[in-house]
Design a protein around this motif. Sequence first.
Motif, PDB file in Angstrom:
ATOM      1  N   ALA A 445     -10.371  -4.055  18.861  1.00 20.64           N
ATOM      2  CA  ALA A 445     -11.208  -4.233  17.594  1.00 20.64           C
ATOM      3  C   ALA A 445     -11.183  -2.969  17.024  1.00 20.64           C
ATOM      4  CB  ALA A 445     -12.422  -4.724  18.173  1.00 20.64           C
ATOM      5  N   PHE A 446     -11.273  -1.874  17.803  1.00 24.57           N
ATOM      6  CA  PHE A 446     -11.345  -0.533  17.023  1.00 24.57           C
ATOM      7  C   PHE A 446      -9.999  -0.110  16.356  1.00 24.57           C
ATOM      8  CE2 PHE A 446     -10.399   4.061  17.913  1.00 24.57           C
ATOM      9  CZ  PHE A 446     -11.109   4.503  16.771  1.00 24.57           C
ATOM     10  N   LEU A 447      -8.832  -0.556  17.041  1.00 22.52           N
ATOM     11  CA  LEU A 447      -7.656  -0.260  16.534  1.00 22.52           C
ATOM     12  C   LEU A 447      -7.470  -1.220  15.246  1.00 22.52           C
ATOM     13  CD1 LEU A 447      -4.975   1.186  16.871  1.00 22.52           C
ATOM     14  CD2 LEU A 447      -4.271  -0.590  18.195  1.00 22.52           C
ATOM     15  N   ALA A 448      -7.855  -2.496  15.279  1.00 18.75           N
ATOM     16  CA  ALA A 448      -7.519  -3.381  14.186  1.00 18.75           C
ATOM     17  C   ALA A 448      -8.673  -2.931  12.896  1.00 18.75           C
ATOM     18  CB  ALA A 448      -8.241  -4.669  14.649  1.00 18.75           C
ATOM     19  N   SER A 449      -9.600  -2.490  13.003  1.00 16.99           N
ATOM     20  CA  SER A 449     -10.628  -1.960  12.196  1.00 16.99           C
ATOM     21  C   SER A 449      -9.968  -0.597  11.525  1.00 16.99           C
ATOM     22  CB  SER A 449     -12.109  -1.637  12.575  1.00 16.99           C
ATOM     23  OG  SER A 449     -12.574  -2.929  13.127  1.00 16.99           O
ATOM     24  N   ALA A 450      -9.484   0.239  12.308  1.00 16.29           N
ATOM     25  CA  ALA A 450      -8.913   1.507  11.855  1.00 16.29           C
ATOM     26  C   ALA A 450      -7.471   1.402  10.911  1.00 16.29           C
ATOM     27  CB  ALA A 450      -8.938   2.439  12.951  1.00 16.29           C
ATOM     28  N   LEU A 451      -6.786   0.355  11.515  1.00 14.03           N
ATOM     29  CA  LEU A 451      -5.601   0.178  10.801  1.00 14.03           C
ATOM     30  C   LEU A 451      -5.819  -0.697   9.663  1.00 14.03           C
ATOM     31  CD1 LEU A 451      -3.128  -0.689  13.801  1.00 14.03           C
ATOM     32  CD2 LEU A 451      -3.276   1.347  12.398  1.00 14.03           C
ATOM     33  N   THR A 452      -6.823  -1.741   9.599  1.00 15.43           N
ATOM     34  CA  THR A 452      -7.136  -2.098   8.199  1.00 15.43           C
ATOM     35  C   THR A 452      -7.646  -1.394   7.365  1.00 15.43           C
ATOM     36  OG1 THR A 452      -7.657  -4.347   9.538  1.00 15.43           O
ATOM     37  CG2 THR A 452      -8.495  -4.109   7.447  1.00 15.43           C
ATOM     38  N   ALA A 453      -8.518  -0.320   7.462  1.00 17.48           N
ATOM     39  CA  ALA A 453      -9.000   0.650   6.622  1.00 17.48           C
ATOM     40  C   ALA A 453      -7.764   1.399   5.901  1.00 17.48           C
ATOM     41  CB  ALA A 453      -9.881   1.304   7.268  1.00 17.48           C
ATOM     42  N   LEU A 454      -7.077   1.991   6.687  1.00 14.40           N
ATOM     43  CA  LEU A 454      -5.911   2.790   6.585  1.00 14.40           C
ATOM     44  C   LEU A 454      -4.857   1.800   5.486  1.00 14.40           C
ATOM     45  CD1 LEU A 454      -4.927   4.832   9.459  1.00 14.40           C
ATOM     46  CD2 LEU A 454      -5.947   5.478   7.459  1.00 14.40           C
ATOM     47  N   PHE A 455      -4.624   0.425   5.907  1.00  7.79           N
ATOM     48  CA  PHE A 455      -3.752  -0.057   5.024  1.00  7.79           C
ATOM     49  C   PHE A 455      -4.485  -0.567   3.804  1.00  7.79           C
ATOM     50  CE2 PHE A 455      -2.502  -4.562   3.797  1.00  7.79           C
ATOM     51  CZ  PHE A 455      -0.979  -4.336   3.783  1.00  7.79           C
ATOM     52  N   LYS A 456      -5.717  -0.662   3.386  1.00 12.56           N
ATOM     53  CA  LYS A 456      -6.428  -0.827   2.386  1.00 12.56           C
ATOM     54  C   LYS A 456      -6.582   0.361   1.394  1.00 12.56           C
ATOM     55  CE  LYS A 456      -9.947  -3.467   1.717  1.00 12.56           C
ATOM     56  NZ  LYS A 456     -11.343  -4.122   1.987  1.00 12.56           N
ATOM     57  N   GLY A 457      -5.994   1.442   2.099  1.00 16.89           N
ATOM     58  CA  GLY A 457      -6.052   2.591   0.898  1.00 16.89           C
ATOM     59  C   GLY A 457      -7.107   3.694   1.533  1.00 16.89           C
ATOM     60  N   MET A 458      -7.848   3.633   2.687  1.00 17.31           N
ATOM     61  CA  MET A 458      -8.639   4.695   2.906  1.00 17.31           C
ATOM     62  C   MET A 458      -8.122   5.830   3.374  1.00 17.31           C
ATOM     63  SD  MET A 458     -12.108   4.680   5.754  1.00 17.31           S
ATOM     64  CE  MET A 458     -12.889   3.440   4.748  1.00 17.31           C
ATOM     65  N   SER A 459      -8.093   7.089   3.217  1.00 21.08           N
ATOM     66  CA  SER A 459      -7.531   8.429   3.576  1.00 21.08           C
ATOM     67  C   SER A 459      -7.730   8.677   4.928  1.00 21.08           C
ATOM     68  CB  SER A 459      -7.951   9.363   2.824  1.00 21.08           C
ATOM     69  OG  SER A 459      -9.295   9.801   3.106  1.00 21.08           O
ATOM     70  N   LEU A 460      -6.997   9.222   5.720  1.00 18.72           N
ATOM     71  CA  LEU A 460      -6.979   9.523   7.168  1.00 18.72           C
ATOM     72  C   LEU A 460      -8.204  10.412   7.300  1.00 18.72           C
ATOM     73  CD1 LEU A 460      -5.808   9.229   9.879  1.00 18.72           C
ATOM     74  CD2 LEU A 460      -4.423  11.219   9.558  1.00 18.72           C
TER      75      LEU A 460
END
Length: 627
Positions: A445-460
């Motif tokens: 769940a943590f990995l999915a949330s983080a990858l989704t945020a990055l995919f949507k354009g949130m900066s690292l």
Amino acid sequence: MTRTHPPPGDAAAKPVPVVEEAAVGPVEPPAVPAAVAKRLRPSHLLAAVVLLGGLAAGVFVYSQVAPQWREQKTTFNVYQNESGELAYRYSGEELPVGEVVPYDTSPLRAEALADLSGEPPLERQWVVETSVESKAESSGEGDAAGVRYSLLEPGRHYGLWSLLPAAIAVGLCLLTKEPLSALLGSVVVGALMLGRFDITDAVLLPSLASKSAATVLLLYLWLLGGLMGVWSRTGAAQAFAEFMTRRFVRGPRTAKLVAWLLGVLFFQGGTVSVVLVGTIVKPVADRERVSHEELSYIVDSTASPIAAVLAFNAWPVYVQALIFVPGVSFLATEDDRIAFFFKSVPFSFYALLAIAGTFLLSLDYTRFSGRGIRAAMQRARTTGQLDAPGVSPLSSEELAATRVPPGYRPHVLEFFVPFLLLVGVAVGTFVATGSPKVNWAFGAAFLASALTALFKGMSLGALIEGVGDGLKGVVLASVVLMLAVTVGGVSREVGAGVYLVESLGERIPAAALPVALQLITMVIAFSTGTSWGTFAVAFPLAMPLAWQVAGAGDVTNPELFMSICFATVLNGSVFGDQCSPISDTTILSAMTTGCDLMDHVKTQLVPASLAAAIAAALWTATVVLFA
């Protein structure tokens, strides 16, 4: 200026104006804080006296009180596996037996321990005994001549002094309302009793290096904290709250009903249920002005009680290994004992009453909830204050606010997808392996949330800041949890459970035995903060005792009597764990719902005690009328 809270929907209350102070310069502090401070000084002084007295008592016990060693025997169904080696099953896993010696030669048997001076020479040893039972009366899995294989472990206690570490922890928690120092003080007192004066190297480091502490660090600090931090940064939790408010929630009652229903659905129980339900429902409940005391009680009382009733989880597999009684046909095999577990579910009166009580609270029916919860409900509905004034909630400000970066648009799927993945992995691994892989579930769940945020354009950088906020938000609770693990270990080492069972368990007639077992396990679990640890202490002693009492007493239905005694041990352990301020589920319930720990303990104790008292009356009546 004046602002009004949004109407609470089905609470049927009108918007209440809240007058804020105008910023016109320095304002003299009111007299109330000074009065509060004066009231706190005696309690802090008393806490210091309690701690110093506990430290002195710990040194006294070490220097003047000799430990009493007792035989701890657990009989297993041992068989030859495909390799021709002796093995047994424990928690669904096949384990080798190893070297076996005759019982009469073991230095860990009762007679040898009674004459022991100093420490036992071994920590555990497998022994074999040949009984006089016939093959028909034997377990069916051992030798035809009635050969029994048992694991002996030495257990010690210091008499009434064995309860000292737990008493110090609970007493300091109640006096200071600060669990961190209370637990640390309890650890130091227990270490002094055991003669481990190097507290860091001899007590804290071994405990913090254990698997239990590592699990706390990985799951509740990194994975849970990281997930909550990402949800806070992406706005996923807030988007879920808004979605639920638009579609389902119409006020405090429906918000609490959602929490109750999720607790029922997550019947894995324990920390899994507490973390999932508390994390998911808190944004919705906060918006609808549900007090944190109400929410933490619902979350806590739909965790282990649900797991005891809807036991399609790891509980039966674990417990069955602890309830084998030689010569009892309906406890002969692993399948028999698991079936016995499910047959005993209707007698889990406390668990059923706890679930019913939280359902009534969800409907705003508070007659059985206690004055504390009623006051909290009134405060939250009329003032919007979700916590009592002056308390210290375990969750922090980092997780209380949403910090979505400019230009980022939250979506409710950013909550639902990781949530469904979390539940799917936990349930799927349970079905596949018999044990839910909770770390895998939260990691996915943590990995999915983080990858989704990055995919949507949130900066690292923004994502890492969110993870950092999440870690800071749960670090205090994680430290409290790790200290609670240490206190539980110290309490077991000084023999709190062994002493209670030995002192009370064998002096009770048949009609009073179920309630006696309930009280014993309640105290053990409350003192150690663990239901599963109480199972390990109480079941191997309680079940043979119940069978002996059934045979010697006027019991016409021994299997029914055994089921009732089994249920009292199970439910008493759940009650003690649920109400203990040093329990992981209690701490996590407060942490994930944002409640002050001691406020949660005090408000939950009243309805839980009422349910336990009614359950005790029902168990006694069942024995008298039907057994």
